[in-house]
Enzyme design. Structure first.
Site, PDB file in Angstrom:
ATOM      1  N   LYS A  53     -10.624 -28.988 -23.146  1.00 27.62           N
ATOM      2  CA  LYS A  53      -9.959 -28.093 -24.101  1.00 27.62           C
ATOM      3  C   LYS A  53      -9.816 -28.771 -25.465  1.00 27.62           C
ATOM      4  CE  LYS A  53      -7.688 -25.564 -20.419  1.00 27.62           C
ATOM      5  NZ  LYS A  53      -6.535 -25.399 -19.532  1.00 27.62           N
ATOM      6  N   GLN A  97      -0.454 -27.618 -19.282  1.00 29.19           N
ATOM      7  CA  GLN A  97      -1.429 -27.552 -18.198  1.00 29.19           C
ATOM      8  C   GLN A  97      -0.722 -27.411 -16.843  1.00 29.19           C
ATOM      9  OE1 GLN A  97      -4.878 -27.489 -18.577  1.00 29.19           O
ATOM     10  NE2 GLN A  97      -4.871 -27.012 -16.390  1.00 29.19           N
ATOM     11  N   ASP A 120      -2.010 -19.280 -23.905  1.00 37.71           N
ATOM     12  CA  ASP A 120      -2.474 -19.083 -22.524  1.00 37.71           C
ATOM     13  C   ASP A 120      -2.170 -17.661 -22.050  1.00 37.71           C
ATOM     14  OD1 ASP A 120      -3.908 -20.926 -21.106  1.00 37.71           O
ATOM     15  OD2 ASP A 120      -2.186 -22.105 -20.438  1.00 37.71           O
TER      16      ASP A 120
END
Ligand code: NAP
Length: 283
Positions: A53, A97, A120
Site C-alpha cells: 500500500k 491494518q 477503507d
C-alpha cells in the site's frame, strides 16, 4: 465460449495513471494527498499488505506514512494515534491494518477514524452513506469490482447479480453497490440452501467466500460475468480464487483471474479514495 479476461493489473495501471495526474494537479495547488497506514504487531501477511500500500502511494505521487507498533500496544495508545492523525492536515486518509491484536477492539478503532479520512470505507458512517446513497467512501474491494464491471461497459440495470458472501468488507457493500446500479441482487452465504440454484439464475456472480472451487462451471449460466474476490492457496501453495477458473472460463462471458484480478484493484481503489479525500478536504 471462452471468457474475456478482465485484467485487474491493466485496469489498475490505467486508473493509477489517472490518480497520479490528479495528485499532480492537487500538488500544484499546494496539497499533497497523504495516506497514513497503521500496523500493530508482526502478522507477516499484514506486513506485506502495508508495504504494498505504501509503495503504491509513492508510485502514484501520494505522500504516505507507515506507523508500525509492537503487538502489545494498548488500545488507548492506538486510539490516541488515530486521533492525532485525524488532526494532522497532511494526512487525508487513515488505514488501520486488520486484523488487530485480540486485546484491541477493532470496531472501536475504526469508529475513531474521522469519516472524512475513512479511505477503507469501514466506518459505520461510510456504511450508512453507502446504504442511503449519500457521498462517502466505498470499501475498496467491492468498489474495485464495480470499476471492473464499468471497464467492460456492463449495464447492471435489469440484470440479476448474485453475491456469494456477506461480510461487512466485501459481500454486503458489494450487494449495495450493485443495487445502487439497478441490478436485482441476491446475497448467498453459508446458510443458503441451494447455492447452485441461485448462481444459475445470475447474469453477474461475485464470489467472496475464501474457499476454493465454491463456484464451478455447472453453477454458471452461459454468458454470465464472474468476479472472483477469493484469495486461497491451492495444493501447490499457489494463490487461487474461489472460482474454478479453468472450468468457468468456458461458460462465462467475462471472468477475473486470481492473481491479477480483483487483488490489484483493491489497492488502486485505496489510492482513489485517498485522492478523493484530499480533493474534498478543506484547504
Ligand atoms: P469472510 O468474512 O470470511 O466471509 C466469507 C463469507 O462467505 C461469509 O459470509 C460466509 O457465510 C460465506 N460462506 C462461507 N462458506 C460458504 C459456502 N460454502 N457457500 C456460500 N457462502 C459461504 O471473508 P471476506 O473477508 O468477505 O473475504 C472473502 C474472500 O475474499 C477471502 O478469500 C479473502 O481473502 C478475500 N478477499 C480478497 C480481497 C482482495 O483484495 N482480492 C479483499 C478482501 C477479501 P456466513 O456469513 O454465513 O458465515
Amino acid at each position: 465460449m471462452t471468457a474475456q479476461i478482465i485484467d485487474g493489473n491493466a485496469l489498475s495501471k490505467q486508473l493509477r495513471t489517472e490518480v497520479a495526474a490528479r495528485a499532480q494537479a492537487l500538488k500544484a495547488k499546494g496539497v499533497t494527498p497523504g495516506l497514513a497506514v497503521v500496523l500493530v504487531g508482526d502478522n507477516p501477511a499484514s506486513q506485506v499488505y502495508v508495504r504494498n500500500k505504501v509503495k503504491a502511494c509513492e508510485d502514484s505521487g501520494l505522500h504516505s506514512v507507515l506507523e508500525k507498533y509492537e503487538a502489545d500496544m494498548t488500545e488507548a495508545d492506538l486510539l490516541a494515534r488515530v486521533e492525532a492523525l485525524n488532526n494532522d492536515p497532511s494526512i487525508h486518509g487513515i488505514l488501520v491494518q486488520l486484523p488487530l491484536p485480540a486485546h484491541i477492539d477493532a470496531q472501536k478503532v475504526i469508529e475513531a477514524i474521522s469519516p472524512a479520512k475513512d479511505v477503507d470505507g469501514f466506518h459505520i458512517a461510510s456504511a450508512g452513506a453507502l446504504m442511503t446513497g449519500m457521498p462517502g467512501f466505498w470499501p475498496c474491494t467491492p468498489y474495485g469490482c464495480m470499476k471492473m464491471l464499468e471497464s467492460i461497459g456492463y449495464d447492471l440495470k435489469g440484470k440479476h447479480a448474485v453475491v456469494i458472501g456477506r461480510s461487512n468488507i466485501v459481500g454486503k457493500p458489494m450487494a449495495l453497490m450493485l443495487l445502487q446500479k439497478n441490478a436485482t441482487v441476491t446475497i448467498c452465504h453459508s446458510g443458503t440452501a441451494d447455492l447452485k440454484a441461485m448462481t444459475l439464475q445470475a447474469d453477474v456472480i461475485v464470489a467472496a467466500v475464501g474457499k476454493r472451487n465454491v463456484l464451478t462451471a455447472d453453477m454458471v449460466k452461459p454468458g454470465a460475468v464472474v468476479l472472483d474476490v477469493g484469495m486461497n492457496r491451492n495444493d501447490e501453495g499457489k494463490l487461487c480464487g474461489d472460482v474454478d477458473f479453468d472450468g468457468v472460463k468456458d461458460v462465462a462471458s467475462h471472468i477475473t483471474p486470481v492473481p491479477g484480478g480483483v487483488g490489484p484493484m483493491t489497492i488502486t481503489m485505496l489510492l482513489v479514495n485517498t485522492l478523493e479525500a484530499a480533493e474534498r478536504a478543506p484547504n
